[in-house]
Scaffold this motif. Structure first.
Motif, PDB file in Angstrom:
ATOM      1  N   UNK A  31      -5.569   5.880  -0.339  1.00 31.00           N
ATOM      2  CA  UNK A  31      -5.436   7.177  -1.002  1.00 31.00           C
ATOM      3  C   UNK A  31      -5.527   8.298   0.027  1.00 31.00           C
ATOM      4  N   UNK A  32      -4.675   9.272  -0.184  1.00 32.45           N
ATOM      5  CA  UNK A  32      -4.660  10.421   0.720  1.00 32.45           C
ATOM      6  C   UNK A  32      -5.025  11.660  -0.077  1.00 32.45           C
ATOM      7  N   UNK A  33      -6.019  12.372   0.389  1.00 27.51           N
ATOM      8  CA  UNK A  33      -6.333  13.655  -0.229  1.00 27.51           C
ATOM      9  C   UNK A  33      -6.403  14.704   0.867  1.00 27.51           C
ATOM     10  N   UNK A  34      -6.170  15.913   0.462  1.00 31.36           N
ATOM     11  CA  UNK A  34      -6.191  17.011   1.418  1.00 31.36           C
ATOM     12  C   UNK A  34      -7.613  17.561   1.460  1.00 31.36           C
ATOM     13  N   UNK A  35      -8.108  17.761   2.663  1.00 28.47           N
ATOM     14  CA  UNK A  35      -9.481  18.259   2.755  1.00 28.47           C
ATOM     15  C   UNK A  35      -9.544  19.747   3.059  1.00 28.47           C
ATOM     16  N   UNK A  36      -8.456  20.296   3.542  1.00 27.62           N
ATOM     17  CA  UNK A  36      -8.456  21.743   3.786  1.00 27.62           C
ATOM     18  C   UNK A  36      -7.608  22.403   2.710  1.00 27.62           C
ATOM     19  N   UNK A  37      -7.720  23.690   2.650  1.00 25.87           N
ATOM     20  CA  UNK A  37      -6.965  24.418   1.634  1.00 25.87           C
ATOM     21  C   UNK A  37      -5.476  24.362   1.980  1.00 25.87           C
TER      22      UNK A  37
ATOM     23  N   UNK B  39     -10.338   4.074   1.365  1.00 28.58           N
ATOM     24  CA  UNK B  39     -10.368   2.696   1.845  1.00 28.58           C
ATOM     25  C   UNK B  39      -9.508   1.837   0.931  1.00 28.58           C
ATOM     26  N   UNK B  40      -8.753   0.980   1.564  1.00 33.17           N
ATOM     27  CA  UNK B  40      -7.990   0.038   0.754  1.00 33.17           C
ATOM     28  C   UNK B  40      -7.633  -1.156   1.622  1.00 33.17           C
ATOM     29  N   UNK B  41      -7.342  -2.250   0.954  1.00 35.20           N
ATOM     30  CA  UNK B  41      -7.019  -3.447   1.710  1.00 35.20           C
ATOM     31  C   UNK B  41      -5.670  -3.264   2.409  1.00 35.20           C
ATOM     32  N   UNK B  42      -4.769  -2.644   1.706  1.00 37.32           N
ATOM     33  CA  UNK B  42      -3.442  -2.449   2.285  1.00 37.32           C
ATOM     34  C   UNK B  42      -3.300  -1.009   2.726  1.00 37.32           C
ATOM     35  N   UNK B  43      -2.669  -0.876   3.856  1.00 42.63           N
ATOM     36  CA  UNK B  43      -2.430   0.469   4.365  1.00 42.63           C
ATOM     37  C   UNK B  43      -1.684   1.311   3.342  1.00 42.63           C
ATOM     38  N   UNK B  44      -0.732   0.636   2.697  1.00 40.23           N
ATOM     39  CA  UNK B  44       0.184   1.373   1.842  1.00 40.23           C
ATOM     40  C   UNK B  44      -0.520   1.988   0.657  1.00 40.23           C
ATOM     41  N   UNK B  45      -1.600   1.364   0.263  1.00 40.24           N
ATOM     42  CA  UNK B  45      -2.257   1.804  -0.972  1.00 40.24           C
ATOM     43  C   UNK B  45      -3.435   2.731  -0.716  1.00 40.24           C
TER      44      UNK B  45
ATOM     45  N   UNK C 225      -3.731  15.553  -7.332  1.00 38.45           N
ATOM     46  CA  UNK C 225      -4.788  15.840  -6.373  1.00 38.45           C
ATOM     47  C   UNK C 225      -4.776  14.833  -5.216  1.00 38.45           C
ATOM     48  N   UNK C 226      -4.275  13.669  -5.478  1.00 43.83           N
ATOM     49  CA  UNK C 226      -4.236  12.692  -4.387  1.00 43.83           C
ATOM     50  C   UNK C 226      -3.000  11.821  -4.510  1.00 43.83           C
ATOM     51  N   UNK C 227      -2.716  11.111  -3.495  1.00 49.24           N
ATOM     52  CA  UNK C 227      -1.532  10.264  -3.489  1.00 49.24           C
ATOM     53  C   UNK C 227      -1.834   9.036  -2.639  1.00 49.24           C
ATOM     54  N   UNK C 228      -0.884   8.127  -2.572  1.00 52.43           N
ATOM     55  CA  UNK C 228      -1.081   6.975  -1.705  1.00 52.43           C
ATOM     56  C   UNK C 228      -0.230   7.148  -0.455  1.00 52.43           C
ATOM     57  N   UNK C 229      -0.561   6.338   0.500  1.00 49.07           N
ATOM     58  CA  UNK C 229       0.137   6.446   1.765  1.00 49.07           C
ATOM     59  C   UNK C 229       1.615   6.103   1.598  1.00 49.07           C
ATOM     60  N   UNK C 230       1.901   5.136   0.724  1.00 47.71           N
ATOM     61  CA  UNK C 230       3.285   4.742   0.513  1.00 47.71           C
ATOM     62  C   UNK C 230       4.106   5.880  -0.060  1.00 47.71           C
ATOM     63  N   UNK C 231       3.501   6.565  -0.990  1.00 50.00           N
ATOM     64  CA  UNK C 231       4.213   7.672  -1.619  1.00 50.00           C
ATOM     65  C   UNK C 231       4.408   8.816  -0.615  1.00 50.00           C
TER      66      UNK C 231
END
Lengths: 783, 499
Positions: B474-480, B466-472, B421-427
């Motif tokens: 979390x990214x989630x999709x808000x639209x279908x 929100x995270x201290x590091x950009x890389x970490x 459902x979600x991932x990190x920016x690095x991934x």
């Protein structure tokens, strides 16, 4: 032994025969002119009194004896009243020059303070003898004037200055030197000089509203020299007491108490006022022309040195002083001479009369309460208070016949000071195409035309016109959103400029336009005061501004004069979202009220801001939306080439390359312009047109992440270690260094060996950076 | 105009809506009320005098049909409609004054003289107030309802009606204190405002807070004190952490000699119960009046009421109906309905501007055609509605820059299969680089990627944690995800990618 010495000291004054009394009185005569009245003998006197007060139990007999003695002597003096006095007054020695006197004053302040303490004791202790020695009065009629404690007076500073004698009660015109008579004098807000309306060049027909500054002050501010007209020969320009006071040729003082000395002269205890120039900070921009500071500096002064009354008032009284005249001054703060600090008098007074005057002071208390309630907004309230003062001032000046226009005290604002613009023709060299290109590509440069946003601009124009053109301006709200760098603010402002020119041409009714950037507000609530300031020019605290705005935009207030529609442009609208969203609610509720005549244009990046808001707010926001999509490459190309029109500095392909590159990533026009400008900078030394290579370099610089560049730099650092295996310490050091520039994420260095390291950037990037390094060809093998 | 013709049948052949109208007794009463109100002033056609207003619209017809025991047929209605159009003047959107009049009539701030469709609620509030004033008893009333359902407007109306009533009955009219709680700088200010209203002339002492003074005032008998009617709008802004203000406010009305009638207005239906349970136990008969979202018929009714004052027909009835149906189905927010109508007019004006540019063609049109073209048709309303209710996601995605589209594409690929459902920016960056490499497009760096993700976050397509590091982060999709696939299908490049 000390006691005996003191005894001696004590005796000296009391020993004084009637003859010896004279020097003392002369000393006292010096005192009035210099506020540091405590001359050596006076100090002695006082100290002696204090001593008697301090050691009454030890030597009751002596002290009582002494007082009796002195009392007897006083009586003697009374018996032959000093008829010499008048002559003495006429020959009073001149005081030292003001500067010196000020120093002295500081020196004597402490003694004045001390004497204050001692006085109380003195009164209590020696009530019987004082009755005979000094008579305290509540009110004294002196030289035709009636003075009582609490009055404010002008006090002579120099006795030799002949100008002090003449004291014109009537102000003269500064140009023709005739008194006002029946004609109206207009007062300049800057120099406070009065002018006949007819004497001005060009003459004024009526007293203007708002600030008015005379042509002399205008000229002076512009750096020219424009002298006031000289009076005719033989006629001397008469200066009013107010002018003299403000040029520190006079003192102003408050009478604390009045008494008759033993020798029949009348004295008073003065609390000095000083003009802002005499404080440690000097005159500040917010000081009003007629502002004085009360000091905590006291002195005993002879009544003879009083010139006449003046009126120093608190801001509130000052506003209501309809009968003011020229001798009205404003005093809001007490200046502590020791600490060079300011205290608001209202607060001091309240503290002092905790118990007794609560009933009288109720109103003051209220206002103070209000001011103190929002402790977070202290400075703001301060400003609000400041402005209230100014408002009152402007009210006042409309009431007084002499001061004809309002004075806001903001004449010396920072905006008036500015660097002088060097005219173009003075530059020796003609700009090259490249320089021109660079300057037009600057983000700050306002382009002549805004291509590619025609549709949006038409929409905004119709939106605003649809609201303004009607007689009955209907409130509405427009939400403009789009990613950064797509020209949202610029388009709206361009539309406003076009409308402005239409207003000037007369095809549209005038309107007021307030532009606010949400980022520039200290807190979202501050927007109320910014709006109110924008609409009326008065700065008040946000709570008050909210009430005023509510009144303004609701239809109850039908009689309001300003019926112009108002356009409110709020940039970065999303920053106004507070926890309960009250700010946005209020702002978006106003347009839905009848007769509000308010048009709100909100700009933000987020597309779904209205959906994120509470339903009641989005319901009020309406459905008018305008989306600024990211630019595609043709549009970017057009924007750049329209800016560079007529300047032959870029190859067409280069522009296209840059715009394609930017459009693929973000569609941000700012970036495209920056890339082109950077490319032009690379070109600096060569005399050719900017081509693909330059743009490529600029793009690399902009898009290539800094960490790659950093890694390249660091790799050379590593190379210094050679291929020899570095020691553990070195490794740690390198690790820390890398951690500092955020290439690695590492834990705090105290953990030494156990420190965990993590690469902050993707492996590929590191590989890429290290692959080509020439110093360490072997590195590539490992990767 | 096939669409038009087809829709003309629409109102009458919609049994469900009629059923609703017929079943709920409140609404039928409402309609009959408004019928009486609508009647007199602007009547032009004598033919309809008995049965309804001259410009009877589908609703009016429904109304009429209800009276005639649901005896409906399509044809007479059509006839009425067409005759209706003839009766009235033609509206000319190019005429400045006419346009202005219409705009004004449809503006939110223009309060109508009579608020239709809310008579029942208004009467209940009014009765409550009258009772309180007559008995000189305090009381509290809570009014709730969705935004745009006419709560504040009804309050204004009630205020005016109360004043009329007091005049007639020669009863002392209570002091009225309307407060919008959003404009209070401090929550406790509400008490000082009430206190000020209570005795405006007298001085206040400052030893006690205004709340305490009010409580003192109301707990002992003071003869000759006027009643005070407090209308607190947006009551939920008074909710503090300990709920003290709201509680104290309502408790004021329960004091033995209280003279305070409190009308609280807010959106939440259970505000009073949720936050003031104690009040319930003390004052069991605490009244709540709910303003339901407007139904389709009510919206039509109100819109017609607003347009009645104009001597020309602006909207085709079907157009109004479409607007009402859509808005009623979505939120029942009257402000939205008005905004849609105004927007539709603007679209019409834009159209007519365009057609007037054509010039000659315009003049050749037949009279009937002109009259049609000068009214707001269904298509105008539909366009305006689509502006409001259409999700802009697909259009937005299509207009995104290429790299942002690639990011979305890789996100969709990442979440495909439903296990994540979600991932990190690095991934995400890894995936993104893969996609780029597979299509031989040079990828941008991770910093650039994170800034692009922030832009997408702004647009409401992605959500960045929100995270201290950009890389970490979390990214989630808000639209279908399907929306993205649909939007990107048009581009061959992505079609291959998404396959």
């Amino acid at each position: 032994m000390a006691e005996t010495q003191q005894m001696k000291k004590f005796k000296t004054p009391s020993k004084g025969t009637p003859k010896a009394k004279h020097p003392i009185s002369i000393d006292h005569h010096i005192a009035p002119q210099t506020p540091q009245s405590a001359t050596p003998s006076a100090i002695n006197l006082r100290r002696s009194h204090r001593l008697t007060a301090a050691f009454p139990e030890h030597r009751p007999a002596i002290s009582s004896f002494n007082t009796h003695q002195s009392a007897a002597k006083t009586r003697k003096i009374f018996e032959n009243p000093p008829l010499v006095l008048p002559t003495e007054i006429s020959i009073t020695p001149a005081s030292p020059p003001p500067v010196e006197s000020r120093k002295k004053r500081k020196f004597h302040e402490k003694s004045a303070e001390k004497s204050k303490d001692s006085r109380n004791v003195k009164y209590k202790h020696a009530a019987d003898r004082k009755v005979k020695k000094k008579v305290y009065y509540k009110k004294v009629v002196y030289d035709g004037g009636e003075f009582s404690a609490g009055h404010d007076v002008y006090v002579k500073r120099r006795s030799d200055a002949s100008s002090d004698d003449e004291d014109p009660e009537v102000e003269e015109c500064r140009v023709c030197f005739k008194p006002a008579g029946r004609r109206v004098l207009i007062e300049c807000d800057d120099c406070l000089n009065g002018f006949h309306l007819k004497c001005l060049k060009p003459p004024l027909k009526a007293v203007p509203d708002g600030d008015w500054v005379c042509c002399y002050c205008v000229a002076r501010k512009n750096g020219e020299v424009m002298e006031f007209p000289e009076p005719q020969a033989g006629k001397k320009r008469a200066r009013t007491a107010r002018e003299k006071l403000l040029s520190s040729d006079l003192w102003a003082a408050r009478i604390e108490s009045l008494w008759k000395e033993v020798d029949g002269t009348y004295w008073f205890r003065a609390r000095w006022y000083i003009i802002p120039e005499e404080t440690a900070v000097g005159r500040q921009p917010h000081n009003l022309r007629r502002e004085l500071y009360r000091t905590n500096d006291f002195a005993d002064v002879e009544m003879e040195s009083i010139i006449r009354h003046c009126f120093v008032m608190s801001p509130r009284e000052f506003a209501n002083a309809a009968d003011g005249g020229d001798d009205v001054f404003l005093c809001e703060y007490e200046y502590e001479v020791q600490w060079h600090s300011f205290k608001r008098i209202a607060e001091i007074d309240n503290n002092e009369n905790d118990g007794e005057r609560v009933v009288d002071n109720d109103a003051d208390w209220n206002s103070c309460d209000e001011f103190d309630s929002g402790s977070d907004f202290d400075s703001e309230e301060e400003a609000a208070y400041e402005d209230k003062k100014r408002n009152r001032l402007s009210q006042l000046s409309s009431l007084r016949p002499v001061a004809a226009n309002s004075r806001k005290g903001q004449i010396f604002g920072l905006q008036k000071i500015g660097a002088k613009k060097i005219p173009e023709n003075l530059r020796s060299r003609k700009q090259t195409d490249l320089e021109k290109a660079k300057s037009t590509l600057l983000l700050a440069t306002l382009p002549k035309s805004l291509p590619c946003r025609d549709r949006e601009m038409i929409e905004i124009t119709t939106f605003i016109k649809g609201a303004i053109c009607d007689e009955q301006c209907l409130g509405r709200c427009l939400y403009v959103h789009g990613v950064p760098g797509t020209g949202k603010t610029m388009s709206v402002l361009a539309v406003m400029r076009n409308l402005k020119s239409e207003v000037d041409a007369g095809s549209i009714r005038p309107y007021c336009f307030v532009e606010i950037n949400g980022l520039k507000l200290a807190s979202p609530e501050n927007i109320y005061s910014v709006i109110y300031e924008g609409l009326t020019g008065h700065r008040v605290g946000w709570k008050k501004a909210l009430n005023l705005l509510n009144a303004r935009f609701s239809d109850e207030n039908k009689c309001r004069k300003d019926t112009r529609p108002c356009i409110l442009l709020i940039d970065e609208l999303d920053l106004l979202v507070t926890r309960n969203q009250a700010v946005l609610y209020n702002i978006l509720d106003w347009p839905t009220r009848p007769n509000s005549k308010l048009i709100v244009i909100g700009i933000a990046n987020t597309m779904d801001l209205p959906e994120k808001l509470l339903p009641r707010i989005s319901s009020r926001m309406g459905i008018q939306r305008l989306c600024f999509g990211p630019y595609n490459f043709q549009q970017l190309q057009e924007i750049i080439s329209s800016r560079l029109k007529g300047i032959d500095a870029f190859e067409k392909v280069a522009i296209e390359f840059a715009s394609r590159k930017v459009a693929a990533v973000s569609g941000d026009a700012r970036r495209a312009l920056e890339i082109c400008r950077r490319a032009a900078e690379f070109l600096q030394n060569r005399k050719v047109m900017a081509g693909m290579a330059d743009v490529e370099a600029a793009i690399k610089e902009m898009f290539q992440a800094p960490h790659i560049q950093l890694a390249m730099a660091v790799s050379s650092f590593c190379a210094n270690n050679g291929e020899t295996f570095p020691g553990y310490d070195t490794l740690l050091k390198v690790g820390c260094k890398l951690g500092e520039c955020r290439l690695l994420l590492c834990e705090s260095g105290t953990r030494h060996k156990l420190q965990k390291l993590q690469l902050n950037y993707p492996n590929d990037d590191v590989t890429f950076a290290l692959k080509d390094s020439k110093e360490l060809p072997w590195l590539a093998k490992y990767i | 105009m096939p669409a038009f013709a087809a829709l003309r049948q629409f109102p009458s052949s919609d049994p469900t809506s009629e059923a609703i109208v017929a079943v709920t007794p409140r609404k039928t009463r409402l309609i009959s009320d408004s019928d009486a109100a609508i009647g007199s002033p602007l009547r032009k056609s004598p033919r309809f005098c008995k049965e309804g207003t001259p410009h009877s619209s589908p609703t009016a017809n429904i109304r009429k049909c209800l009276k005639t025991s649901l005896n409906l047929s399509g044809s007479p209605q059509k006839k009425q409609l067409s005759e209706d159009f003839v009766e009235r003047q033609n509206w000319n959107p190019r005429d400045e004054t006419q346009r202005r009049a219409v705009n004004e009539a449809l503006h939110v701030s223009t309060a109508q003289t009579n608020v239709v469709c809310r008579e029942n609620e208004q009467n209940r509030i009014l009765d409550f107030c009258k009772k309180c004033i007559k008995e000189e008893k305090a009381g509290s009333l809570y009014v709730c309802g969705c935004p745009g359902t006419g709560k504040t407007l009804s309050m204004e109306k009630v205020k005016a009606m109360l004043a009329d009533w007091a005049n007639e009955e020669c009863i002392q009219y209570p002091d009225v204190l309307p407060i919008n709680c959003t404009s209070l700088a401090n929550m406790n200010d509400i008490f000082s405002k009430i206190l000020e209203q209570n005795h405006s002339g007298k001085r206040r002492s400052h030893s006690t807070s205004s709340l305490q003074q009010l409580q003192n005032l109301y707990s002992q008998q003071t003869p000759g004190m006027k009643m005070i009617l407090v209308i607190a709008d947006e009551l939920d802004y008074l909710i503090t952490r300990d709920r003290a203000v709201l509680h104290d406010l309502f408790m004021l009305t329960t004091l033995p000699f209280s003279k305070c009638i409190l009308l609280g207005v807010a959106n939440a239906i259970d505000l009073a119960d949720r936050f003031i349970p104690k009040l319930r136990s003390l004052n069991g008969k605490h009244m709540v009046i709910t303003f339901c979202a407007y139904s389709k018929d009510q919206i039509i009714n109100i819109l017609q009421e607003r347009l009645r004052a104009l001597p020309y027909t602006v909207f085709q009835p079907q157009a109004l109906e479409l607007c009402a149906r859509k808005v009623a189905a979505a939120s029942g927010d009257m402000r939205k309905a008005l905004a849609v109508c105004r927007n539709a007019i603007e679209i019409l004006i834009g159209d007519s501007m365009l057609s007037s540019l054509d010039g000659t063609e315009d003049q050749q049109k037949s009279a009937e055609n002109v009259s049609m073209s000068n009214q707001v048709r269904i298509d105008h309303v539909a366009a305006a509605l689509s502006k409001v209710y259409k999700s802009p996601v697909v259009d937005t995605i299509i207009s995104l820059p290429q790299h942002q589209q690639i990011i979305l594409c890789s996100v969709v690929k990442l979440f495909r299969g439903g296990k994540k459902k979600d991932t990190t920016l690095g991934e995400l960056n890894k995936y993104y680089v893969d996609v780029c490499k597979s299509t031989s497009i040079p990828p941008v760096g991770i910093l650039e990627l994170s800034s692009m993700c922030r832009v997408l976050d702004d647009q409401g397509i992605l959500k960045l944690g929100q995270s201290r590091d950009d890389k970490l982060r979390r990214v989630t999709l808000k639209v279908d995800g399907a929306d993205i696939v649909f939007a990107l299908q048009g581009v061959r490049f992505f079609r291959n990618c998404l396959q």
